[in-house]
Motif scaffolding. Structure first.
Motif, PDB file in Angstrom:
ATOM      1  N   GLN A  57       0.824  -1.204   0.000  1.00 48.06           N
ATOM      2  CA  GLN A  57       0.000   0.000   0.000  1.00 48.06           C
ATOM      3  C   GLN A  57       0.860   1.257   0.000  1.00 48.06           C
ATOM      4  N   ALA A  58       1.926   1.248   0.792  1.00 48.30           N
ATOM      5  CA  ALA A  58       2.790   2.424   0.888  1.00 48.30           C
ATOM      6  C   ALA A  58       3.434   2.759  -0.457  1.00 48.30           C
ATOM      7  N   HIS A  59       3.866   1.742  -1.176  1.00 46.53           N
ATOM      8  CA  HIS A  59       4.494   1.986  -2.483  1.00 46.53           C
ATOM      9  C   HIS A  59       3.463   2.488  -3.499  1.00 46.53           C
ATOM     10  N   TRP A  60       2.258   1.946  -3.446  1.00 48.09           N
ATOM     11  CA  TRP A  60       1.209   2.443  -4.347  1.00 48.09           C
ATOM     12  C   TRP A  60       0.883   3.896  -4.037  1.00 48.09           C
ATOM     13  N   LEU A  61       0.675   4.225  -2.773  1.00 50.38           N
ATOM     14  CA  LEU A  61       0.339   5.596  -2.399  1.00 50.38           C
ATOM     15  C   LEU A  61       1.457   6.562  -2.779  1.00 50.38           C
ATOM     16  N   ALA A  62       2.695   6.164  -2.553  1.00 52.21           N
ATOM     17  CA  ALA A  62       3.818   7.030  -2.907  1.00 52.21           C
ATOM     18  C   ALA A  62       3.860   7.289  -4.405  1.00 52.21           C
ATOM     19  N   ALA A  63       3.596   6.256  -5.200  1.00 52.83           N
ATOM     20  CA  ALA A  63       3.588   6.417  -6.655  1.00 52.83           C
ATOM     21  C   ALA A  63       2.474   7.349  -7.108  1.00 52.83           C
ATOM     22  N   GLU A  64       1.446   7.513  -6.272  1.00 52.33           N
ATOM     23  CA  GLU A  64       0.325   8.389  -6.608  1.00 52.33           C
ATOM     24  C   GLU A  64       0.466   9.775  -5.984  1.00 52.33           C
ATOM     25  N   GLY A  65       1.628  10.074  -5.411  1.00 52.88           N
ATOM     26  CA  GLY A  65       1.887  11.408  -4.896  1.00 52.88           C
ATOM     27  C   GLY A  65       1.666  11.606  -3.408  1.00 52.88           C
ATOM     28  N   VAL A  69       1.453   9.417   5.681  1.00 51.07           N
ATOM     29  CA  VAL A  69       0.460   8.396   6.004  1.00 51.07           C
ATOM     30  C   VAL A  69       0.324   8.284   7.514  1.00 51.07           C
ATOM     31  N   VAL A  70      -0.910   8.269   7.976  1.00 49.14           N
ATOM     32  CA  VAL A  70      -1.208   7.935   9.371  1.00 49.14           C
ATOM     33  C   VAL A  70      -1.900   6.586   9.354  1.00 49.14           C
ATOM     34  N   ILE A  71      -1.359   5.625  10.087  1.00 52.08           N
ATOM     35  CA  ILE A  71      -1.955   4.308  10.139  1.00 52.08           C
ATOM     36  C   ILE A  71      -2.502   4.072  11.541  1.00 52.08           C
ATOM     37  N   SER A  72      -3.783   3.763  11.614  1.00 48.31           N
ATOM     38  CA  SER A  72      -4.450   3.545  12.887  1.00 48.31           C
ATOM     39  C   SER A  72      -4.504   2.054  13.174  1.00 48.31           C
ATOM     40  N   CYS A  73      -4.020   1.647  14.344  1.00 47.79           N
ATOM     41  CA  CYS A  73      -3.968   0.225  14.650  1.00 47.79           C
ATOM     42  C   CYS A  73      -4.359  -0.020  16.105  1.00 47.79           C
ATOM     43  N   GLY A  74      -4.507  -1.283  16.436  1.00 48.25           N
ATOM     44  CA  GLY A  74      -4.837  -1.692  17.793  1.00 48.25           C
ATOM     45  C   GLY A  74      -4.102  -2.974  18.116  1.00 48.25           C
ATOM     46  N   TYR A  75      -4.549  -4.074  17.506  1.00 48.15           N
ATOM     47  CA  TYR A  75      -3.940  -5.387  17.734  1.00 48.15           C
ATOM     48  C   TYR A  75      -2.488  -5.398  17.275  1.00 48.15           C
ATOM     49  N   LEU A  89      10.728   3.067   4.023  1.00 47.87           N
ATOM     50  CA  LEU A  89       9.454   3.194   3.330  1.00 47.87           C
ATOM     51  C   LEU A  89       9.438   4.436   2.448  1.00 47.87           C
ATOM     52  N   PRO A  90       8.644   4.436   1.386  1.00 47.77           N
ATOM     53  CA  PRO A  90       8.636   5.567   0.448  1.00 47.77           C
ATOM     54  C   PRO A  90       7.757   6.736   0.896  1.00 47.77           C
ATOM     55  N   VAL A  91       7.092   6.620   2.043  1.00 49.61           N
ATOM     56  CA  VAL A  91       6.264   7.690   2.594  1.00 49.61           C
ATOM     57  C   VAL A  91       6.624   7.859   4.063  1.00 49.61           C
ATOM     58  N   ARG A  92       6.334   9.048   4.605  1.00 52.24           N
ATOM     59  CA  ARG A  92       6.498   9.250   6.043  1.00 52.24           C
ATOM     60  C   ARG A  92       5.273   8.679   6.745  1.00 52.24           C
ATOM     61  N   VAL A  93       5.503   7.891   7.781  1.00 52.47           N
ATOM     62  CA  VAL A  93       4.413   7.155   8.426  1.00 52.47           C
ATOM     63  C   VAL A  93       4.370   7.483   9.915  1.00 52.47           C
ATOM     64  N   ILE A 129      -6.579  -4.335   1.938  1.00 56.20           N
ATOM     65  CA  ILE A 129      -6.818  -4.407   0.500  1.00 56.20           C
ATOM     66  C   ILE A 129      -5.512  -4.223  -0.268  1.00 56.20           C
ATOM     67  N   LEU A 130      -5.469  -4.830  -1.432  1.00 55.91           N
ATOM     68  CA  LEU A 130      -4.389  -4.622  -2.391  1.00 55.91           C
ATOM     69  C   LEU A 130      -5.016  -4.062  -3.648  1.00 55.91           C
ATOM     70  N   THR A 131      -4.473  -2.971  -4.154  1.00 59.86           N
ATOM     71  CA  THR A 131      -5.078  -2.351  -5.328  1.00 59.86           C
ATOM     72  C   THR A 131      -4.046  -1.558  -6.102  1.00 59.86           C
ATOM     73  N   ARG A 132      -4.326  -1.370  -7.355  1.00 54.77           N
ATOM     74  CA  ARG A 132      -3.547  -0.494  -8.230  1.00 54.77           C
ATOM     75  C   ARG A 132      -4.532   0.143  -9.209  1.00 54.77           C
ATOM     76  N   PHE A 133      -4.770   1.425  -9.047  1.00 55.23           N
ATOM     77  CA  PHE A 133      -5.539   2.199 -10.012  1.00 55.23           C
ATOM     78  C   PHE A 133      -5.128   3.653  -9.844  1.00 55.23           C
ATOM     79  N   SER A 134      -5.610   4.525 -10.693  1.00 55.06           N
ATOM     80  CA  SER A 134      -5.166   5.912 -10.702  1.00 55.06           C
ATOM     81  C   SER A 134      -5.926   6.759  -9.690  1.00 55.06           C
ATOM     82  N   LEU A 135      -5.268   7.086  -8.595  1.00 58.64           N
ATOM     83  CA  LEU A 135      -5.850   8.028  -7.645  1.00 58.64           C
ATOM     84  C   LEU A 135      -5.991   9.417  -8.258  1.00 58.64           C
TER      85      LEU A 135
END
Length: 256
Positions: A57-65, A69-75, A89-93, A129-135
């Motif tokens: 996901q991080a690489h896809w988001l970075a490729a889209e500009g 990223v803020v990732i919300s987690c618990g477990y 990673l290609p984005v700041r998290v 999810i895993l995805t690749r499309f144009s944001l």
């Protein structure tokens, strides 16, 4: 459920003339249906074709500009924190932890409160999810329609084979896992900044925020034209690994 055609590459540009540079990822669930893979790690770190879902996901988001990223987690938040701290990673998290389960809408709102640019629009996506499309194209449609929120949708693929019959109940054919004439929420969103306050503190945005926006005519849909798969169980994981390996995404990232 998946569409498996390889999408055309997209470029790093602004969306509709406005740069979108921040995103929220929801990764707070227990992922019980993916055990034993998630006995000691969160679902976001389950590997698909040798790379964690979150890293795909991080690489896809970075490729889209996307830059932040803020990732919300618990477990198993501790495991995710360590991964983010030690991985290139290609984005700041930024990892934020839900002290108690907030639901999808509550999780989005909580994480959005930690975005670095609160007055800018932001993307949101489910962590499984895993995805690749144009944001970029999603953003253009969002702006052209003056939407407050846009939800990406993808065709519904039947998990079962279909038996086709004549009017006299003679079986004519079998169709394995066909795409049905319906659309489902793909778990990718684009929100204007004012939507953050409209999200519930606890609960699901599909039960509250989205019906309210739909009633105002300010919620739009964007049809995904590319790859999408939800990774919800072991069967999804196996099929996603095969598909991603065939596309060569991991090799492409390693060669970059």
């Amino acid at each position: 459920m998946t569409t498996t055609q390889e999408p055309a590459p997209s470029t790093i540009t602004g969306w509709g003339g406005t740069t979108v540079r921040q995103a929220v990822i929801l990764a707070g669930g227990q992922a019980s249906r993916l055990r034993p893979y998630t006995d000691h790690i969160p679902k976001a770190l389950v590997e698909v074709a040798g790379r964690p879902i979150f890293e795909h996901q991080a690489h896809w988001l970075a490729a889209e500009g996307i830059e932040e990223v803020v990732i919300s987690c618990g477990y198993r938040a501790d495991v995710l924190r360590e991964f983010v701290a030690t991985r290139d990673l290609p984005v700041r998290v930024r990892v934020v932890v839900e002290d108690e389960p907030l639901g999808r809408g509550g999780g989005l709102k909580y994480a959005a409160g930690h975005l670095p640019y609160p007055d800018e629009r932001w993307a949101g996506l489910n962590g499984d999810i895993l995805t690749r499309f144009s944001l970029r194209d999603l953003g253009r449609a969002h702006v052209e329609r003056a939407a407050l929120a846009t939800v990406a949708v993808t065709p519904l693929k039947s998990p079962y084979g279909i038996v086709e019959m004549s009017h006299s109940d003679i079986v004519t054919s079998f169709v394995e896992a066909p795409v049905l004439p319906h659309w489902i929420n793909a778990g990718v969103y684009l929100f204007e900044p004012e939507v953050t306050a409209m999200l519930p503190d606890l609960g699901d945005h599909e039960d509250t925020t989205f019906p309210a926006l739909a009633g105002q005519g300010r919620l739009t849909a964007y049809r995904v034209n590319g790859y999408w798969r939800g990774v919800d169980n072991a069967k999804d994981l196996k099929e996603a690994s095969r598909e991603v390996a065939a596309f060569g995404w991991v090799r492409a990232v390693e060669a970059a």
